[in-house]
Motif scaffolding. Structure first.
Motif, PDB file in Angstrom:
ATOM      1  N   ILE A   1       0.844  -1.189   0.000  1.00  0.00           N
ATOM      2  CA  ILE A   1       0.000   0.000   0.000  1.00  0.00           C
ATOM      3  C   ILE A   1       0.886   1.249   0.000  1.00  0.00           C
ATOM      4  O   ILE A   1       1.784   1.386   0.834  1.00  0.00           O
ATOM      5  CB  ILE A   1      -0.944   0.007   1.215  1.00  0.00           C
ATOM      6  CG1 ILE A   1      -1.925  -1.171   1.116  1.00  0.00           C
ATOM      7  CG2 ILE A   1      -1.702   1.326   1.313  1.00  0.00           C
ATOM      8  CD1 ILE A   1      -2.833  -1.319   2.317  1.00  0.00           C
ATOM      9  N   LEU A   2       0.628   2.158  -0.941  1.00  0.00           N
ATOM     10  CA  LEU A   2       1.355   3.414  -1.048  1.00  0.00           C
ATOM     11  C   LEU A   2       0.379   4.570  -0.862  1.00  0.00           C
ATOM     12  O   LEU A   2      -0.824   4.422  -1.075  1.00  0.00           O
ATOM     13  CB  LEU A   2       2.042   3.534  -2.415  1.00  0.00           C
ATOM     14  CG  LEU A   2       2.998   2.407  -2.807  1.00  0.00           C
ATOM     15  CD1 LEU A   2       3.507   2.626  -4.231  1.00  0.00           C
ATOM     16  CD2 LEU A   2       4.168   2.326  -1.842  1.00  0.00           C
ATOM     17  N   ARG A   3       0.907   5.723  -0.499  1.00  0.00           N
ATOM     18  CA  ARG A   3       0.099   6.938  -0.424  1.00  0.00           C
ATOM     19  C   ARG A   3       0.282   7.728  -1.708  1.00  0.00           C
ATOM     20  O   ARG A   3       1.402   7.964  -2.151  1.00  0.00           O
ATOM     21  CB  ARG A   3       0.505   7.791   0.782  1.00  0.00           C
ATOM     22  CG  ARG A   3       0.107   7.186   2.126  1.00  0.00           C
ATOM     23  CD  ARG A   3       0.672   8.009   3.271  1.00  0.00           C
ATOM     24  NE  ARG A   3       0.104   9.332   3.337  1.00  0.00           N
ATOM     25  CZ  ARG A   3      -0.784   9.729   4.254  1.00  0.00           C
ATOM     26  NH1 ARG A   3      -1.207   8.885   5.170  1.00  0.00           N
ATOM     27  NH2 ARG A   3      -1.242  10.952   4.258  1.00  0.00           N
ATOM     28  N   VAL A   4      -0.833   8.146  -2.296  1.00  0.00           N
ATOM     29  CA  VAL A   4      -0.800   8.897  -3.549  1.00  0.00           C
ATOM     30  C   VAL A   4      -0.433  10.343  -3.261  1.00  0.00           C
ATOM     31  O   VAL A   4      -1.004  10.974  -2.363  1.00  0.00           O
ATOM     32  CB  VAL A   4      -2.163   8.823  -4.259  1.00  0.00           C
ATOM     33  CG1 VAL A   4      -2.160   9.661  -5.531  1.00  0.00           C
ATOM     34  CG2 VAL A   4      -2.513   7.378  -4.580  1.00  0.00           C
ATOM     35  N   ALA A   5       0.512  10.886  -4.021  1.00  0.00           N
ATOM     36  CA  ALA A   5       0.851  12.297  -3.884  1.00  0.00           C
ATOM     37  C   ALA A   5      -0.368  13.158  -4.229  1.00  0.00           C
ATOM     38  O   ALA A   5      -1.131  12.822  -5.141  1.00  0.00           O
ATOM     39  CB  ALA A   5       2.021  12.646  -4.798  1.00  0.00           C
ATOM     40  N   PRO A   6      -0.597  14.270  -3.506  1.00  0.00           N
ATOM     41  CA  PRO A   6      -1.799  15.087  -3.740  1.00  0.00           C
ATOM     42  C   PRO A   6      -1.953  15.573  -5.171  1.00  0.00           C
ATOM     43  O   PRO A   6      -3.078  15.759  -5.651  1.00  0.00           O
ATOM     44  CB  PRO A   6      -1.606  16.263  -2.777  1.00  0.00           C
ATOM     45  CG  PRO A   6      -0.724  15.729  -1.697  1.00  0.00           C
ATOM     46  CD  PRO A   6       0.207  14.772  -2.373  1.00  0.00           C
ATOM     47  N   ASP A   7      -0.832  15.780  -5.895  1.00  0.00           N
ATOM     48  CA  ASP A   7      -0.909  16.266  -7.274  1.00  0.00           C
ATOM     49  C   ASP A   7      -0.632  15.155  -8.287  1.00  0.00           C
ATOM     50  O   ASP A   7      -0.401  15.424  -9.466  1.00  0.00           O
ATOM     51  CB  ASP A   7       0.067  17.420  -7.487  1.00  0.00           C
ATOM     52  CG  ASP A   7       1.517  17.019  -7.211  1.00  0.00           C
ATOM     53  OD1 ASP A   7       1.743  15.947  -6.584  1.00  0.00           O
ATOM     54  OD2 ASP A   7       2.431  17.759  -7.617  1.00  0.00           O
ATOM     55  N   SER A   8      -0.672  13.913  -7.846  1.00  0.00           N
ATOM     56  CA  SER A   8      -0.374  12.797  -8.743  1.00  0.00           C
ATOM     57  C   SER A   8      -1.583  12.449  -9.604  1.00  0.00           C
ATOM     58  O   SER A   8      -2.732  12.599  -9.179  1.00  0.00           O
ATOM     59  CB  SER A   8       0.038  11.560  -7.935  1.00  0.00           C
ATOM     60  OG  SER A   8       0.236  10.438  -8.780  1.00  0.00           O
ATOM     61  N   VAL A   9      -1.321  11.977 -10.813  1.00  0.00           N
ATOM     62  CA  VAL A   9      -2.346  11.407 -11.678  1.00  0.00           C
ATOM     63  C   VAL A   9      -1.995   9.930 -11.870  1.00  0.00           C
ATOM     64  O   VAL A   9      -0.909   9.607 -12.365  1.00  0.00           O
ATOM     65  CB  VAL A   9      -2.417  12.121 -13.040  1.00  0.00           C
ATOM     66  CG1 VAL A   9      -3.445  11.436 -13.943  1.00  0.00           C
ATOM     67  CG2 VAL A   9      -2.764  13.585 -12.860  1.00  0.00           C
ATOM     68  N   VAL A  10      -2.890   9.070 -11.462  1.00  0.00           N
ATOM     69  CA  VAL A  10      -2.686   7.633 -11.640  1.00  0.00           C
ATOM     70  C   VAL A  10      -3.223   7.262 -13.012  1.00  0.00           C
ATOM     71  O   VAL A  10      -4.408   7.459 -13.301  1.00  0.00           O
ATOM     72  CB  VAL A  10      -3.400   6.829 -10.533  1.00  0.00           C
ATOM     73  CG1 VAL A  10      -3.215   5.328 -10.763  1.00  0.00           C
ATOM     74  CG2 VAL A  10      -2.870   7.222  -9.158  1.00  0.00           C
ATOM     75  N   VAL A  11      -2.361   6.732 -13.869  1.00  0.00           N
ATOM     76  CA  VAL A  11      -2.717   6.415 -15.251  1.00  0.00           C
ATOM     77  C   VAL A  11      -2.801   4.900 -15.396  1.00  0.00           C
ATOM     78  O   VAL A  11      -1.866   4.171 -15.066  1.00  0.00           O
ATOM     79  CB  VAL A  11      -1.695   6.992 -16.245  1.00  0.00           C
ATOM     80  CG1 VAL A  11      -2.093   6.654 -17.681  1.00  0.00           C
ATOM     81  CG2 VAL A  11      -1.561   8.496 -16.063  1.00  0.00           C
ATOM     82  N   VAL A  12      -3.946   4.433 -15.901  1.00  0.00           N
ATOM     83  CA  VAL A  12      -4.192   3.000 -16.050  1.00  0.00           C
ATOM     84  C   VAL A  12      -4.540   2.710 -17.500  1.00  0.00           C
ATOM     85  O   VAL A  12      -5.450   3.327 -18.061  1.00  0.00           O
ATOM     86  CB  VAL A  12      -5.354   2.522 -15.147  1.00  0.00           C
ATOM     87  CG1 VAL A  12      -5.531   1.011 -15.248  1.00  0.00           C
ATOM     88  CG2 VAL A  12      -5.137   2.947 -13.697  1.00  0.00           C
ATOM     89  N   ASP A  13      -3.801   1.787 -18.118  1.00  0.00           N
ATOM     90  CA  ASP A  13      -4.170   1.317 -19.443  1.00  0.00           C
ATOM     91  C   ASP A  13      -3.821  -0.160 -19.559  1.00  0.00           C
ATOM     92  O   ASP A  13      -3.302  -0.765 -18.617  1.00  0.00           O
ATOM     93  CB  ASP A  13      -3.508   2.154 -20.546  1.00  0.00           C
ATOM     94  CG  ASP A  13      -1.979   2.115 -20.502  1.00  0.00           C
ATOM     95  OD1 ASP A  13      -1.411   1.406 -19.645  1.00  0.00           O
ATOM     96  OD2 ASP A  13      -1.339   2.781 -21.337  1.00  0.00           O
TER      97      ASP A  13
END
Length: 283
Positions: free
Chosen positions: A240-252
């Protein structure tokens, strides 16, 4: 022929199951290489990169062990078969008492290889470190330690889809549609369907529904709102990681599918009936 084996060291019967796998394959001329941690449990030398040079990799445990095996392999293009200890699994090829049959059909080239699509996931965690993962089941963004709902903006192919207020959001493969997504109310999807499933977890509004999209889509997920709550990230239920507040998680869709080994006559729908206790047409 070379066989790589990964075992779940926490399973009480894993040493016996490994012994049966070794006996079944070695008597047919295979060379067996065990993973390093498993070797310490079963009393046999092992190596860290157990899949290198292998014609087949076997995981011994259950569906969770199967997923751990894939993540250890890091996308290596080696077919994988799961040997289950305990209850029937969606991902495994057989129970441990059936390994002699598995060895026979694999050695004779009579086995099936089923392609399962995977997801490629890119994200940045707090602290700025960039990550790229492969997921067979799903990627999950979920609420953090506060227990409050999170706000997530979701885009599909660059177009805003929705801003979710929920406990989290799941993006799943057809394989993953029988896992966490199903528990969250998502649809069951046949394994050959060329789709991804987006399933909100306990959404704040009744209009928050699961959505099935083509697997050629690109999904972008990012924290939203004026004061976003901490958002946690996990792939296939692992670290489990914490997402950075300005991060965009890209899924393809990942460029290469996983090749899963099955016994002849295997049926996804038969497994579905057994796991979900559906009637088989006799009522």
């Amino acid at each position: 022929m070379n066989l790589g084996v990964f075992v779940n060291p926490r399973k009480p019967d894993v040493a016996d199951a490994f012994g049966r796998v070794c006996a079944a394959f070695e008597k047919r001329g295979w060379t067996v290489t065990l993973d390093e941690e498993g070797g310490a449990v079963v009393g046999r030398p092992g190596v860290k990169r157990f899949w290198e040079g292998a014609d087949l990799v076997i995981s011994i445990g259950g569906d969770g062990t199967f997923l751990e095996t894939l993540h250890r392999m890091g996308g290596a293009p080696v077919p994988v078969a799961g040997v289950n200890i305990g209850h029937l699994g969606f991902l495994t090829a057989c129970q441990d008492e059936d390994v002699d049959q598995l060895a026979e059909v694999v050695t004779g080239g009579l086995h099936l290889q089923v392609e399962r699509s995977m997801l490629r996931v890119r994200m940045r965690e707090e602290g700025g470190k960039e990550h790229e993962f492969l997921a067979l089941n799903e990627v999950v963004l979920m609420r953090g330690e506060t227990g409050r709902l999170v706000s997530l903006e979701a885009k599909v192919d660059g177009e805003i889809l929705n801003e979710y207020r929920a406990d989290g959001l799941i993006v799943a493969t057809p394989t993953g549609s029988t896992a966490y997504s199903l528990a969250a109310g998502g649809p069951l999807v046949g394994p050959r369907a060329e789709v991804m499933v987006m399933t909100p977890i306990c959404p704040h509004t009744l209009s928050g529904r699961a959505l099935v999209i083509g697997d050629d889509s690109v999904v972008e997920l990012s924290p939203s709102g004026d004061s976003p709550e901490p958002i946690l990230f996990t792939v296939d239920g692992r670290d489990i990681l914490r997402v950075a507040p300005d991060s965009v998680v890209v899924v393809d869709k990942a460029p290469n599918p996983l090749r899963v080994v099955r016994l002849p006559g295997h049926s996804f729908y038969e497994t579905l009936r057994k796991k979900l206790l559906w009637s088989g047409g006799g009522l």
